[in-house]
Design a protein around this motif. Structure first.
Motif, PDB file in Angstrom:
ATOM      1  N   PRO A  49       1.160  -1.353   0.090  1.00  0.00           N
ATOM      2  CA  PRO A  49      -0.020   0.151  -0.248  1.00  0.00           C
ATOM      3  C   PRO A  49       0.682   1.643  -0.085  1.00  0.00           C
ATOM      4  O   PRO A  49       0.360   2.331   0.752  1.00  0.00           O
ATOM      5  N   ILE A  96      -1.307  -7.443   2.178  1.00  0.00           N
ATOM      6  CA  ILE A  96      -1.674  -5.740   1.830  1.00  0.00           C
ATOM      7  C   ILE A  96      -2.526  -4.944   2.670  1.00  0.00           C
ATOM      8  O   ILE A  96      -2.338  -3.610   2.389  1.00  0.00           O
ATOM      9  N   GLN A  97      -3.025  -5.899   4.046  1.00  0.00           N
ATOM     10  CA  GLN A  97      -4.013  -4.649   4.561  1.00  0.00           C
ATOM     11  C   GLN A  97      -2.272  -4.482   5.785  1.00  0.00           C
ATOM     12  O   GLN A  97      -1.341  -4.619   6.047  1.00  0.00           O
ATOM     13  N   PRO A  98      -2.833  -2.972   6.351  1.00  0.00           N
ATOM     14  CA  PRO A  98      -1.638  -2.915   7.476  1.00  0.00           C
ATOM     15  C   PRO A  98      -1.526  -3.708   8.814  1.00  0.00           C
ATOM     16  O   PRO A  98      -1.936  -4.288   8.857  1.00  0.00           O
ATOM     17  N   GLY A 149       0.202   0.727   5.872  1.00  0.00           N
ATOM     18  CA  GLY A 149      -0.314   0.795   5.152  1.00  0.00           C
ATOM     19  C   GLY A 149      -2.260   1.966   5.536  1.00  0.00           C
ATOM     20  O   GLY A 149      -2.345   1.828   5.187  1.00  0.00           O
ATOM     21  N   MET A 150      -2.531   1.671   7.268  1.00  0.00           N
ATOM     22  CA  MET A 150      -3.742   2.717   7.922  1.00  0.00           C
ATOM     23  C   MET A 150      -3.310   4.284   7.654  1.00  0.00           C
ATOM     24  O   MET A 150      -3.654   4.946   6.756  1.00  0.00           O
ATOM     25  N   GLN A 181      -2.377   5.253   3.831  1.00  0.00           N
ATOM     26  CA  GLN A 181      -3.667   5.264   2.544  1.00  0.00           C
ATOM     27  C   GLN A 181      -4.593   6.621   3.670  1.00  0.00           C
ATOM     28  O   GLN A 181      -5.770   6.519   2.178  1.00  0.00           O
ATOM     29  N   MET A 182      -4.857   6.535   4.868  1.00  0.00           N
ATOM     30  CA  MET A 182      -6.119   7.917   5.426  1.00  0.00           C
ATOM     31  C   MET A 182      -5.338   9.181   4.925  1.00  0.00           C
ATOM     32  O   MET A 182      -4.114   9.424   4.577  1.00  0.00           O
ATOM     33  N   ARG A 241      -3.126   4.404  17.594  1.00  0.00           N
ATOM     34  CA  ARG A 241      -4.121   5.359  17.708  1.00  0.00           C
ATOM     35  C   ARG A 241      -5.351   4.774  19.100  1.00  0.00           C
ATOM     36  O   ARG A 241      -6.127   5.814  19.383  1.00  0.00           O
ATOM     37  N   VAL A 242      -5.241   3.416  18.544  1.00  0.00           N
ATOM     38  CA  VAL A 242      -6.137   2.685  18.973  1.00  0.00           C
ATOM     39  C   VAL A 242      -6.093   2.703  20.137  1.00  0.00           C
ATOM     40  O   VAL A 242      -7.320   2.652  20.939  1.00  0.00           O
ATOM     41  N   ILE A 274      -5.680  -4.195  11.990  1.00  0.00           N
ATOM     42  CA  ILE A 274      -6.140  -3.919  13.027  1.00  0.00           C
ATOM     43  C   ILE A 274      -6.735  -3.983  14.278  1.00  0.00           C
ATOM     44  O   ILE A 274      -7.834  -3.877  14.211  1.00  0.00           O
ATOM     45  N   THR A 301      -9.092  -3.494  18.178  1.00  0.00           N
ATOM     46  CA  THR A 301      -9.907  -2.301  17.740  1.00  0.00           C
ATOM     47  C   THR A 301     -10.035  -1.700  19.122  1.00  0.00           C
ATOM     48  O   THR A 301      -9.427  -2.689  20.592  1.00  0.00           O
TER      49      THR A 301
END
Lengths: 355, 178
Positions: A32, A115-117, A171-172, A175-176, A260-261, A336, A338
């Motif tokens: 990403p 491909i995810q964070p 990736g987060m 992409q954000m 951040r979480v 990610i 929660t």
């Protein structure tokens, strides 16, 4: 104040690098991270710089080596599998005392992974970004604005200490979109580079950029000199954010996206009367041991939260010399965690402490 | 409005899911709020389902990934099915009822059914069903001031497509009127 506008993390990294005087970008697309390279391809030609899409990640990293040898601010970026390919050149750059910036927008691994964070490249970034005795400066932003701010910092530290610097994003963050502002009056701090192989006009002895030393004593001396420099960095450049740690009994330690979480989870815990706090390492190397040691004096337990199987947890234990229990919670593979999941861990620790 | 909005917008790739989210985020930014926009990315962007999380808040945003939205725009059936149970009680749900034939049996959410694609065709606003839904979401959540929303639409319509600004604004107002 400059206007705030929305920007993707990947694009903000690229814009910040250009503003920090990066003139040469060598890359290869990978999700990403691709928006970073795409932004460079649009902007670099307009500022008289180079955007070069290499034939592979390996080639791109070696082009950075070449540009850095000439004393020019150069960078490359990729995501986890691509970073692994770059490690040979990164080791060579560390062994040649070359400053550069490498950006890793992490995704799930190992192998091609997903491909995810993810934050599963912590070990790679902080312990072994290639073979041999060396470290790289590793910075971990947790917002798009901080991505902007840390790019200039990374180039400056790299130049000052003549070593590669890495921004470890995910990736987060890549992409954000978040509001960012750029300081239009920011001064680019440049370091003299008398060692660069940028032509000597017949006026001095030629410089040599090299990482091969056939005499063990020469190599040991050089590595020792490098490690003395690392000590100076450890003394002077630890960075971390402390949030509600003054009276915290449960101290969460998390960086990047998972911080951040964790920040949300700490707020939720506080609302339920649990004395929770957060330490967010901004420099992963040098690791911010000082703030952890301070917090260990009052904390009953630490909880590291990571998007991995627990790669930072050992560094936390070492930093506080296992003075209090250090627990771990994480999700991996591109998931990610929660805030509710982290809160449940904080509550369990808080209840454990009351027994 | 002091309520913090955690919004999920979901539908097929190509329906303008990400654009809709961007307009909301910009409207919040123009109003001086904290905002974040996080897209789903990857192969699902090619004809599958796309979604994005948008947070508009008075305080700094922790996780930008919205797991339990208090506002949800569903533009197709798979998205409706995927997220409807995650909406927090009291949350606002806006459903593209030209494409989603179902209605939720939840009574603890405020659901609105807008045949946006059909309305877009009737009003010569083809391709702007997403903006009609945005107008309805704006009416039900007041995620920003109207002035900020107008400025945000102007900001998000690219300079090369300025002829679409007027239809976009008409679509917002149509959604708002429902």
């Amino acid at each position: 104040m400059a206007e705030r506008f929305l920007m993707k993390g990947n694009e903000a990294l690229a814009e910040a690098a250009i503003r920090a005087g990066c003139k040469h970008f060598f890359g290869y697309p990978i999700t990403p991270q691709t928006e970073l390279a795409a932004y460079m391809s649009k902007k670099m030609p307009k500022i008289g710089g180079t955007y070069l899409q290499a034939e592979s990640e390996i080639a791109a990293a070696n082009m950075v080596l070449g540009a850095a040898s000439c004393g020019i601010r150069a960078m490359t970026s990729s995501s986890s599998p691509g970073i692994s390919l770059k490690t040979e050149a990164i080791s060579y750059m560390a062994g040649s005392d070359l400053p550069c910036l490498i950006i890793n927008v992490q995704r799930g691994g190992p192998g091609l992974g997903g491909i995810q964070p993810s934050q599963a490249d912590y070990w790679q970034a902080t312990k072994a970004l290639g073979h041999g005795d060396f470290q790289v400066i590793a910075l971990a932003p947790s917002s798009v604005q901080e991505m902007v701010d840390l790019v200039a910092k990374a180039f400056e530290l790299a130049d000052t200490y003549r070593m590669p610097a890495m921004i470890l994003a995910d990736g987060m963050l890549g992409q954000m979109m978040e509001p960012v502002e750029f300081d239009d009056n920011a001064e680019v701090k440049k370091t003299e580079k008398p060692w660069a192989t940028a032509g000597h006009g017949g006026k001095r002895e030629h410089n040599v950029i090299n990482s091969l030393y056939m005499m063990p004593q020469d190599l040991e001396n050089l590595v020792n000199e490098r490690f003395a420099r690392y000590e100076v960095i450890k003394q002077n450049h630890q960075m971390a954010e402390e949030y509600l740690t003054d009276d915290a009994e449960i101290v969460v330690v998390a960086y990047g996206a998972s911080s951040r979480v964790s920040h949300s989870a700490v707020d939720m815990a506080r609302a339920q009367g649990i004395k929770a706090g957060l330490i967010r390492p901004i420099t992963l190397w040098p690791f911010p041991t000082d703030v952890l040691q301070k917090a260990a004096k009052t904390a009953k337990a630490f909880l590291t939260v990571e998007m991995s199987k627990g790669q930072m947890v050992d560094d936390v234990k070492l930093a506080i010399d296992c003075a209090v229990p250090v627990e771990f919670f994480g999700r991996t593979g591109g998931i990610i965690p929660t805030p509710d999941e982290v809160l449940a861990q904080i509550k369990a620790l808080a209840q454990g402490g009351a027994d | 409005m002091s309520k913090n909005l955690n919004i999920v917008i979901a539908g097929f790739g190509g329906q303008g899911v990400l654009f809709t989210g961007k307009v909301i985020a910009y409207a919040g930014l123009i109003d001086g709020k904290e905002v974040s926009w996080l897209p789903s990315y990857g192969p699902e962007m090619r004809g599958g389902t796309a979604n994005c999380s948008v947070c508009v808040s008075d305080v700094p945003i922790g996780s930008p990934l919205v797991v339990t939205p208090n506002a949800f725009v569903a533009m197709n059936l798979p998205s409706f099915d995927k997220f409807i149970d995650d909406v927090t009680p009291g949350g606002v749900v806006v459903v593209e009822s030209s494409l989603v034939s179902k209605q939720t049996d939840r009574t603890d959410v405020k659901a609105f059914y807008v045949p946006a694609t059909k309305l877009a065709e009737e009003h010569e606003l083809q391709g702007l069903a997403n903006i009609i839904l945005l107008g309805k979401l704006f009416k039900e959540t007041q995620f920003s001031s109207f002035e900020a929303l107008e400025k945000a639409v102007a900001k998000c319509v690219p300079p090369s497509k300025q002829h679409l600004l007027e239809p976009n604004m008409r679509a917002v107002k149509l959604g708002y009127s429902l």
